[in-house]
Design an enzyme around this catalytic site. Structure first.
Site, short mmCIF file in Angstrom:
data_model
loop_
_atom_site.label_atom_id
_atom_site.label_comp_id
_atom_site.label_asym_id
_atom_site.label_seq_id
_atom_site.Cartn_x
_atom_site.Cartn_y
_atom_site.Cartn_z
N SER A 146 0.68 -1.21 0.05
CA SER A 146 0.14 -0.06 0.03
C SER A 146 1.07 1.28 0.06
O SER A 146 2.10 1.12 0.27
CB SER A 146 -0.96 -0.10 1.35
N TYR A 159 -3.37 -0.13 10.07
CA TYR A 159 -3.02 -0.47 8.66
C TYR A 159 -1.78 -0.22 8.18
O TYR A 159 -1.17 -0.90 7.57
CB TYR A 159 -4.30 0.20 7.82
#
Ligand code: NAP
Ligand code: GCO
Length: 266
Positions: A146, A159
């Protein structure tokens, strides 16, 4: 170089969490390159929906119900796949969740849940498929990282910690299993229009754009959200023999976000 190096004919590809979204589109790209598609999802109804969606694209995918955080269930699923479909040549650790909560409001249980799906599960699934790849003498593992493998932002502490860890797990699998002709790389998508980011693109009550929507378009040189289909080509490359010398690399498919300071507000 032979263009067949970009093909995946005869390969069995497992994409986790691929009933829809990024995983589904990566699997579609793999199928177009000749791979046999295997996917899992956490609920039977989603697996059934996924199978129908693949069928609508002319793909006979094999679907399995499995929670990727459950090591016994993952080992059972991989054994079933190896028996019913074949030894897994390509693994994409795609399944993932996000919780957007300010850190001081997030419980430890919520933090652990995100780490469990986004970091522990890629470890569990990679560990389950590696023995088969070693026996076969080749393998490709692609971890879906990500922007948050490199950058932080408010409300995504769990996250970002998970995706930062996934970047280093990618490098460690590369280091530990490269000698068996197994390549482990990451794909770091930018901001992709999927259900996961739908809340960040929702129209406001007055019909105006979500502030985050405008923000991301200003941070992306092309001035737009990326589409999940745009991840298929990079994934096919990393799953194919064309990338046998690429290992431990995180390929950012972000439209240039990481290279760009952002458009000056008018
Ligand atoms: P998504 O639309 O939320 O899809 C996630 C998939 O993972 C769903 O099929 C979900 O199934 C499955 N899943 C979640 N927890 C699972 C579990 N414990 N076991 C098995 N399957 C599970 O997400 P996406 O946008 O396609 O993202 C896919 C991956 O790309 C994620 O790792 C995400 O972090 C990453 N990513 C996304 C973006 C983006 O902008 N969208 C950018 C960078 C990275 P259920 O529906 O049953 O929960
Ligand atoms: C967010 C988004 C991002 C994307 C992606 C960016 O809340 O900032 O959900 O985290 O999902 O990971 O690469």
């Amino acid at each position: 170089m032979n263009m067949n190096d970009f093909r995946l004919d005869g390969k069995v590809a497992l994409v986790t969490g691929a009933s829809y979204g990024i995983g589904f589109n990566i699997a579609k790209g793999f199928a177009a390159a000749g791979a046999t598609i295997v996917f899992n999802d956490i609920k039977q109804e989603l697996v059934d929906k996924g199978i129908a969606a693949y069928k609508a694209e002319g793909i006979n995918a094999h679907g399995y119900v499995c929670d990727v955080t459950d090591e016994d269930a993952v080992n059972e699923m991989v054994a079933k796949i190896e028996k019913e479909v074949g030894v897994i040549d390509i693994l994409v650790n795609n399944a993932g969740i996000i919780k957007r909560i300010p850190m001081i409001e997030m419980t430890a249980a919520q933090f652990r849940q995100v780490i469990d799906v986004d970091l522990n599960a890629p470890f569990i699934v990679a560990k389950a498929v590696l023995p088969g790849m070693i026996k076969k003498g080749h393998g490709k593992i692609i971890n879906i990282c990500s922007m948050m493998s490199e950058l932080g932002r408010e409300t995504v502490s769990a996250y970002a910690a998970a995706k930062g860890g996934l970047k280093m797990l990618t490098r460690n699998i590369c280091s530990e299993y490269g000698e068996f002709n197994i390549q482990c790389n990451g794909i770091g998508p930018g901001y992709i229009a999927t259900p996961q980011t739908a809340p960040l693109r929702e129209r406001q009550a007055d019909g105006s754009r979500h502030p985050f929507d405008s923000f991301i378009c200003a941070k992306t040189p092309a001035g737009r959200w990326l589409e999940p289909e745009e991840l298929a080509g990079p994934a096919v490359f990393l799953a194919s023999d064309a990338s046998n010398a690429v290992n431990g690399h995180i390929l950012y498919v972000d439209g240039g976000i990481l290279a760009y300071i952002g458009k000056q507000p008018k």
